[in-house]
Design an enzyme around this catalytic site. Structure first.
Site, PDB file in Angstrom:
ATOM      1  N   GLY A 105       0.832  -1.217   0.000  1.00 36.75           N
ATOM      2  CA  GLY A 105       0.000   0.000   0.000  1.00 36.75           C
ATOM      3  C   GLY A 105       0.854   1.250   0.000  1.00 36.75           C
ATOM      4  O   GLY A 105       2.067   1.199   0.181  1.00 36.75           O
ATOM      5  N   ARG A 108       3.829   6.086   1.897  1.00 36.98           N
ATOM      6  CA  ARG A 108       4.355   7.462   1.990  1.00 36.98           C
ATOM      7  C   ARG A 108       3.873   8.292   0.806  1.00 36.98           C
ATOM      8  O   ARG A 108       4.515   9.257   0.413  1.00 36.98           O
ATOM      9  CB  ARG A 108       5.875   7.427   1.991  1.00 36.98           C
ATOM     10  CG  ARG A 108       6.384   6.653   0.798  1.00 36.98           C
ATOM     11  CD  ARG A 108       7.767   6.941   0.486  1.00 36.98           C
ATOM     12  NE  ARG A 108       8.215   5.917  -0.447  1.00 36.98           N
ATOM     13  CZ  ARG A 108       9.363   5.946  -1.046  1.00 36.98           C
ATOM     14  NH1 ARG A 108      10.186   6.909  -0.807  1.00 36.98           N
ATOM     15  NH2 ARG A 108       9.698   5.001  -1.879  1.00 36.98           N
ATOM     16  N   ARG A 198      -1.561  -1.091  -9.779  1.00 36.14           N
ATOM     17  CA  ARG A 198      -0.404  -1.953 -10.036  1.00 36.14           C
ATOM     18  C   ARG A 198      -0.869  -3.406 -10.160  1.00 36.14           C
ATOM     19  O   ARG A 198      -1.983  -3.729  -9.753  1.00 36.14           O
ATOM     20  CB  ARG A 198       0.560  -1.856  -8.844  1.00 36.14           C
ATOM     21  CG  ARG A 198       0.978  -0.439  -8.526  1.00 36.14           C
ATOM     22  CD  ARG A 198       0.971  -0.165  -7.026  1.00 36.14           C
ATOM     23  NE  ARG A 198       1.158   1.274  -6.766  1.00 36.14           N
ATOM     24  CZ  ARG A 198       2.336   1.878  -6.815  1.00 36.14           C
ATOM     25  NH1 ARG A 198       3.425   1.170  -7.049  1.00 36.14           N
ATOM     26  NH2 ARG A 198       2.440   3.179  -6.636  1.00 36.14           N
ATOM     27  N   ASP A 267       4.423  -4.956  -7.254  1.00 37.15           N
ATOM     28  CA  ASP A 267       3.800  -3.708  -6.787  1.00 37.15           C
ATOM     29  C   ASP A 267       4.410  -2.498  -7.487  1.00 37.15           C
ATOM     30  O   ASP A 267       3.902  -1.384  -7.346  1.00 37.15           O
ATOM     31  CB  ASP A 267       3.945  -3.561  -5.265  1.00 37.15           C
ATOM     32  CG  ASP A 267       5.383  -3.722  -4.803  1.00 37.15           C
ATOM     33  OD1 ASP A 267       5.972  -4.791  -5.048  1.00 37.15           O
ATOM     34  OD2 ASP A 267       5.929  -2.772  -4.225  1.00 37.15           O
ATOM     35  N   ASP A 277       7.532   3.997 -10.136  1.00 35.10           N
ATOM     36  CA  ASP A 277       8.312   3.736  -8.915  1.00 35.10           C
ATOM     37  C   ASP A 277       9.812   3.674  -9.202  1.00 35.10           C
ATOM     38  O   ASP A 277      10.450   2.627  -9.104  1.00 35.10           O
ATOM     39  CB  ASP A 277       7.827   2.471  -8.195  1.00 35.10           C
ATOM     40  CG  ASP A 277       6.624   2.768  -7.320  1.00 35.10           C
ATOM     41  OD1 ASP A 277       6.094   3.895  -7.394  1.00 35.10           O
ATOM     42  OD2 ASP A 277       6.208   1.887  -6.550  1.00 35.10           O
TER      43      ASP A 277
HETATM   44  P1  AMP Z   1       9.011   1.037  -2.870  1.00 37.46           P
HETATM   45  O1  AMP Z   1      10.200   0.166  -2.689  1.00 37.46           O
HETATM   46  O2  AMP Z   1       9.310   2.492  -2.807  1.00 37.46           O
HETATM   47  O3  AMP Z   1       8.186   0.674  -4.025  1.00 37.46           O
HETATM   48  O4  AMP Z   1       8.123   0.781  -1.559  1.00 37.46           O
HETATM   49  C1  AMP Z   1       7.679  -0.491  -1.158  1.00 37.46           C
HETATM   50  C2  AMP Z   1       6.684  -0.329  -0.038  1.00 37.46           C
HETATM   51  O5  AMP Z   1       7.287   0.325   1.091  1.00 37.46           O
HETATM   52  C3  AMP Z   1       5.471   0.498  -0.380  1.00 37.46           C
HETATM   53  O6  AMP Z   1       4.371  -0.029   0.317  1.00 37.46           O
HETATM   54  C4  AMP Z   1       5.835   1.860   0.140  1.00 37.46           C
HETATM   55  O7  AMP Z   1       4.713   2.659   0.402  1.00 37.46           O
HETATM   56  C5  AMP Z   1       6.580   1.512   1.405  1.00 37.46           C
HETATM   57  N1  AMP Z   1       7.534   2.555   1.789  1.00 37.46           N
HETATM   58  C6  AMP Z   1       8.679   2.894   1.164  1.00 37.46           C
HETATM   59  N2  AMP Z   1       9.309   3.902   1.790  1.00 37.46           N
HETATM   60  C7  AMP Z   1       8.536   4.229   2.856  1.00 37.46           C
HETATM   61  C8  AMP Z   1       8.635   5.215   3.889  1.00 37.46           C
HETATM   62  N3  AMP Z   1       9.657   6.062   3.963  1.00 37.46           N
HETATM   63  N4  AMP Z   1       7.641   5.257   4.791  1.00 37.46           N
HETATM   64  C9  AMP Z   1       6.597   4.413   4.738  1.00 37.46           C
HETATM   65  N5  AMP Z   1       6.450   3.478   3.797  1.00 37.46           N
HETATM   66  C10 AMP Z   1       7.399   3.375   2.852  1.00 37.46           C
HETATM   67 MG    MG Z   2       6.692   0.805  -5.010  1.00 35.98          MG
END
Ligand code: AMP
Ligand code: MG
Length: 509
Positions: A105, A108, A198, A267, A277
């Site tokens: 989900g 951020r 996604r 995702d 992403d």
């Molecule tokens: P990503 O690798 O950026 O695609 O993120 C994978 C998951 O981690 C997703 O659910 C993001 O929303 C969550 N996520 C990544 N960075 C953060 C953050 N700084 N705070 C909260 N959730 C995060």
């Molecule tokens: Mg992501």
């Protein structure tokens, strides 16, 4: 951390602004409640605009002057929720490095809403780095300046290259520090996407045993992205086939410019076929099919040449999630899904070979073209030739006899490796009637001079971290015209010197 730790300070609603009105028309927010969590961004201390994408703003029907003004910046930072917004964090799941994660989900990111752009296309407006949500798990909901700039630069470069992608409307600093390995400046990216649905969004509902959720999402995606399949005899199967076709095309386009996504989890794969992403993504300098930059990709799962295989694997997760919509006969449903998936390799190969033909200046298909292209790529790998420069200089060599080859030859450790291949290539060119000038023009439109080279991206980030955004501005101007020579900016076309090579990229999340 539990939801209760969310900062619930209420942002103000922007009422009655003359020109900063986002013409919101929100459709995702009307889906069932279990699709998202409704909440507003968490305000930040002292937002400042880094950069606004004027051209994109106008395309979205927004006034760039107002957006760059004080109230606009408050909106871009999440301090002021524009009128008509329906802010929410989307629910999704996903396979990360092949491992199932039932709930990810938007941890951020907050979707403000949707606007219809000047082409009539519905676009999501999302703030990335806008604070914690119920999906944040242990994360702080924030984004650091470096990754925000990387996404801004690379997504806009992709758009200018003509490759489907999410866009960057704006970047702001928050005036707050966030803790990564070291303290970093916080930033918020305003991301614009065809949608943020996604493959993992489908997996989320399928895994919960919620076929009605899968169906509602599929109907939504068909209406928004694939209206042409609505009238098909089997619309959900036609949807799967259409997504497969778009993803096959997208990944082929990535390979044509040396792009490595870096974290091709389900995702991080858009149902609309956009690149999405941007994390530890990178463009290759020296060509090698096994190239990996991401620090977290220890086994090379997401290496350059693995991307088609991984996309196929991800699509099979989508097919699995859609199965309940293919009818009540399970065996027949599986057979339909399998037949659709089996079409991926051929769809990818066709797009890939068509792309390579364009890069080599071949207008007509001939047997042996794939082998000719492969022979060049093998020689490039053996001789550590720069991917982008090799093809760009090949465009120039196309107009000449072997006299024009000096620039090419110098890119190969052993220049004779190029000479041997060039003989075959010129023999192949001679089979077509195209004039050298036409061929050169076509090749220059397929082989960019400028990509966001890693060492240049790093230089922008380093300067920005010290408060200097002029390097960013210059680089964005160069990347806006990747197929023009721009001799005054030739330095941006140059591969890194040995001491400038970036060996690893990081998520920074
Ligand atoms: P990503 O690798 O950026 O695609 O993120 C994978 C998951 O981690 C997703 O659910 C993001 O929303 C969550 N996520 C990544 N960075 C953060 C953050 N700084 N705070 C909260 N959730 C995060
Ligand atoms: Mg992501």
């Amino acid at each position: 951390m539990a939801d209760t730790s969310l900062d619930m300070r209420e942002p103000a609603v922007a009422k009655g602004l003359e020109t900063a009105q986002f013409p919101f028309d929100n459709s995702y927010a009307r889906l069932p409640d279990r699709f998202f969590a409704k909440l507003s961004p968490t305000p930040v201390k002292a937002p400042e605009l880094i950069r606004l994408n004027d051209v994109l703003a106008r395309h979205l029907g927004l006034d760039p002057v107002v957006l760059a003004g004080p109230e606009g910046v408050q909106m871009l930072a999440g301090n002021l929720v524009p009128e008509g917004a329906a802010p929410l964090a989307m629910a999704y799941a996903g396979h990360q490095f092949g491992n199932w994660v039932p709930q990810l989900g938007d941890g951020r990111a907050i979707l403000l809403g949707e606007v219809i752009d000047r082409d009539g296309v519905r676009r999501d407006i999302q703030l990335k780095g806008a604070g914690r949500t119920p999906f944040s798990r242990g994360g702080d909901g924030r984004a650091a300046l470096g990754p925000v700039l990387r996404e801004y630069i690379v997504s806009e470069a992709m758009a200018a290259l003509g490759i489907p992608t999410t866009r960057a409307l704006a970047a702001v600093t928050t005036g707050e520090h966030i803790w990564r390995e070291v303290p970093e400046q916080g930033a918020v990216l305003t991301r614009v996407a065809g949608s943020h649905v996604r493959i993992g969004t489908f997996e989320f509902f399928a895994n919960k045993g919620d076929p009605e959720g899968v169906r509602a999402l599929a109907d939504y995606v068909i209406a928004r992205h694939y209206p042409e399949v609505a009238g098909a005899e089997q619309p959900y199967l036609a949807l799967l086939e259409a997504v497969i076709a778009r993803v096959a095309d997208l990944v082929a386009q990535w390979l044509m410019v040396g792009f490595i996504h870096g974290v091709l989890n389900t995702d991080n794969m858009s149902i609309a076929g956009e690149t999405i992403d941007y994390g530890p993504c990178a463009f290759m300098d020296v060509y090698h099919p096994g190239t990996v930059y991401s620090s977290i990709d220890r086994n090379g799962r997401y290496a350059y040449a693995n991307q088609p295989r991984i996309a196929h694997w991800n699509l099979s997760r989508l097919a699995g999630a859609l199965l309940p919509l293919f009818g009540s006969d399970d065996d027949a449903a599986v057979a339909m899904a399998q037949a659709a998936l089996d079409g991926f390799p051929a769809a990818f190969e066709a797009a890939y070979l068509a792309g390579l033909r364009r890069k080599l200046g071949l207008f007509e298909p001939h047997n042996g073209d794939a082998a000719l292209a492969q022979a060049l790529l093998e020689r490039m790998a053996e001789n550590k030739a720069d991917f982008t420069l090799t093809f760009r200089r090949l465009s120039d060599a196309a107009g000449e006899g072997a006299d024009g080859d000096a620039g090419m030859r110098s890119l190969f450790d052993d220049p004779a490796a190029f000479d041997g291949w060039a003989v075959q290539w010129r023999a192949r060119l001679a089979l077509e009637a195209a004039t050298p000038a036409d061929r050169r023009t076509a090749m220059r439109a397929a082989n960019p001079a400028f990509i966001p080279r890693n060492h240049r991206v790093q230089a922008v980030i380093t300067a920005a971290q010290a408060g200097d955004f002029s390097v960013l501005d210059e680089m964005m101007a160069v990347l806006a015209k990747p197929y023009d020579d721009q001799p005054q900016f030739a330095i941006y076309a140059q591969p890194p010197k040995p001491d400038e090579v970036v060996h690893q990229t990081f998520c920074g999340t």
